[in-house]
Design a protein around this motif. Structure first.
Motif, short mmCIF file in Angstrom:
data_model
loop_
_atom_site.label_atom_id
_atom_site.label_comp_id
_atom_site.label_asym_id
_atom_site.label_seq_id
_atom_site.Cartn_x
_atom_site.Cartn_y
_atom_site.Cartn_z
N ARG A 141 -20.13 -52.81 -2.27
CA ARG A 141 -19.57 -53.98 -1.61
C ARG A 141 -18.65 -54.74 -2.56
O ARG A 141 -17.55 -55.17 -2.20
CB ARG A 141 -20.71 -54.90 -1.14
CG ARG A 141 -20.29 -56.25 -0.62
CD ARG A 141 -21.51 -57.10 -0.34
NE ARG A 141 -22.18 -57.53 -1.56
CZ ARG A 141 -21.85 -58.65 -2.22
NH1 ARG A 141 -20.87 -59.41 -1.78
NH2 ARG A 141 -22.50 -58.98 -3.31
N ASN A 142 -19.09 -54.87 -3.80
CA ASN A 142 -18.28 -55.58 -4.80
C ASN A 142 -17.11 -54.73 -5.28
O ASN A 142 -16.01 -55.24 -5.49
CB ASN A 142 -19.16 -55.98 -5.98
CG ASN A 142 -20.09 -57.12 -5.67
OD1 ASN A 142 -19.69 -58.08 -5.02
ND2 ASN A 142 -21.33 -57.03 -6.10
N ALA A 143 -17.36 -53.43 -5.51
CA ALA A 143 -16.33 -52.58 -6.11
C ALA A 143 -15.13 -52.39 -5.20
O ALA A 143 -13.99 -52.26 -5.67
CB ALA A 143 -16.94 -51.23 -6.48
N TYR A 144 -15.35 -52.33 -3.88
CA TYR A 144 -14.25 -52.12 -2.94
C TYR A 144 -13.52 -53.41 -2.58
O TYR A 144 -12.51 -53.37 -1.87
CB TYR A 144 -14.78 -51.48 -1.66
CG TYR A 144 -14.93 -49.97 -1.75
CD1 TYR A 144 -13.83 -49.16 -1.99
CD2 TYR A 144 -16.17 -49.36 -1.59
CE1 TYR A 144 -13.95 -47.78 -2.06
CE2 TYR A 144 -16.31 -47.98 -1.65
CZ TYR A 144 -15.20 -47.19 -1.89
OH TYR A 144 -15.32 -45.83 -1.96
N LEU A 198 -14.78 -50.66 -14.11
CA LEU A 198 -14.46 -49.24 -14.09
C LEU A 198 -14.68 -48.62 -12.71
O LEU A 198 -13.89 -47.79 -12.26
CB LEU A 198 -15.31 -48.50 -15.12
CG LEU A 198 -14.93 -48.71 -16.60
CD1 LEU A 198 -15.92 -48.01 -17.50
CD2 LEU A 198 -13.52 -48.20 -16.85
N LEU A 199 -15.76 -49.02 -12.03
CA LEU A 199 -16.02 -48.43 -10.72
C LEU A 199 -14.92 -48.82 -9.74
O LEU A 199 -14.45 -47.97 -8.96
CB LEU A 199 -17.37 -48.89 -10.19
CG LEU A 199 -17.77 -48.31 -8.83
CD1 LEU A 199 -17.86 -46.79 -8.89
CD2 LEU A 199 -19.10 -48.89 -8.36
N ALA A 200 -14.48 -50.06 -9.78
CA ALA A 200 -13.38 -50.48 -8.92
C ALA A 200 -12.12 -49.69 -9.24
O ALA A 200 -11.35 -49.33 -8.33
CB ALA A 200 -13.12 -51.98 -9.08
N GLY A 201 -11.90 -49.39 -10.52
CA GLY A 201 -10.74 -48.60 -10.89
C GLY A 201 -10.82 -47.18 -10.39
O GLY A 201 -9.81 -46.58 -10.00
#
Length: 314
Positions: free
Chosen positions: A221-224, A231-234
């Motif tokens: 939910r946060n990463a997207y 890093l995960l969002a990247g």
């Protein structure tokens, strides 16, 4: 008295670490079983791609407790991998806090007592009485952590990845949330960890969702979220539709304390979508909630703002 209140959380960390050390001491020789002698039949040979801890330079030169865990973890032992990443995480935290702990302890000892009330003096004396025992506990932890070289300390991220790939839920959540960024100093020496993280993310997400892991839903939910950092969002990239998906899924299982926050976030996220995108996302969330989460509430799962890399030290 403000300084006394500041030092209390650090004391609690030391006590927690001492408890972890006590739990991890070898058992009495009379029973013929060492604390590290665990049943590995269910986890042996499940190392997973890209998780070989033997690639940590110099790992074989490290001694004692952590060296034994490293060898067992590299053989695919989930219990050893879990103990290794949790123990090294504590050592990292202790090393970072040694200086500030010493300064705060000195400030406590130098505190002026003439203006304290009788109740404050009693509390102050109790703190002073506990200083020596806390120093002994800290010394025990530092002795355990000192039995590592730089290469062994660099095993934190690989051991976390190994435990995550073996299915340990806390490791999976932390590795997804932070990846090799959990230890940026070591990451500077091991840039290949970024590619390993990128390759691990899809499988760990699938495993977390199949397990009905609400912590993974919260991380995604946060990463997207548009303009999310980390890093995960990247790796995943900004995706308003997927952001809405995971928001909606979390809202379906939300406890009373999270409803208002999630409803506000859903209203903002919904405005970024077309009617078709919203409909598809809601259908996905509802079917996933039934299939993987079996209609189960997220009550009891870590909260929206919980740090997934805070580990128990049992």
């Amino acid at each position: 008295m403000r300084k006394i209140h500041i030092i209390i959380p650090l004391i609690l960390l030391a006590l927690a670490g001492a408890y972890w050390l006590g739990r991890s001491q070898p058992r009495s020789p009379s029973n013929g079983v060492d604390a590290m002698d665990v049943d590995t039949s269910a986890s042996a040979g499940q190392g997973g791609a890209g998780a070989d801890l033997s690639t940590v330079p110099g790992g074989g030169r490290a001694r004692g407790y952590f060296a034994d865990l490293l060898a067992r973890a590299d053989a695919g032992d989930l219990t050893a991998s879990t103990r290794l990443y949790r123990g090294l995480s504590l050592c990292h935290r202790l090393r970072a806090m040694d200086w500030s702990n010493a300064m705060l302890a000195n400030e406590l000892l130098e505190a002026q007592t003439r203006d304290m009330t009788p109740a404050q003096l009693d509390g102050y004396r109790a703190q002073l009485d506990g200083i020596e025992s806390r120093k002994q506990n800290a010394q025990r932890m530092n002795e355990r952590c000192a039995d590592t070289d730089a290469a062994m300390m660099d095993a934190l991220v690989p051991s976390l990845r190994r435990a995550a790939q073996l299915g340990e839920s806390r490791a999976r959540a932390c590795y997804l949330a932070m990846g090799p960024g959990l230890d940026n100093r070591a990451l500077a020496r091991h840039p290949e960890w970024i590619d390993q993280f990128r390759g691990s993310v899809p499988g760990l997400i699938d495993a977390g969702m199949a397990a009905g892991d609400w912590t993974v839903v919260n991380i995604l939910r946060n990463a997207y979220q548009p303009d999310a950092e980390g890093l995960l969002a990247g790796v995943l990239g900004s995706d308003p539709a997927r952001h809405f998906r995971y928001l909606k899924l979390y809202r379906l299982g939300a406890g009373p304390g999270d409803v208002a926050v999630l409803d506000r976030q859903l209203a903002v996220a919904e405005a970024r979508l077309s009617p078709e995108q919203r409909s598809e996302a809601e259908e996905w969330a509802e079917s996933t909630f039934r299939r993987d989460f079996h209609g189960r509430s997220s009550v009891g799962a870590p909260g929206l703002d919980r740090d997934p890399c805070v580990f128990p030290y049992e």
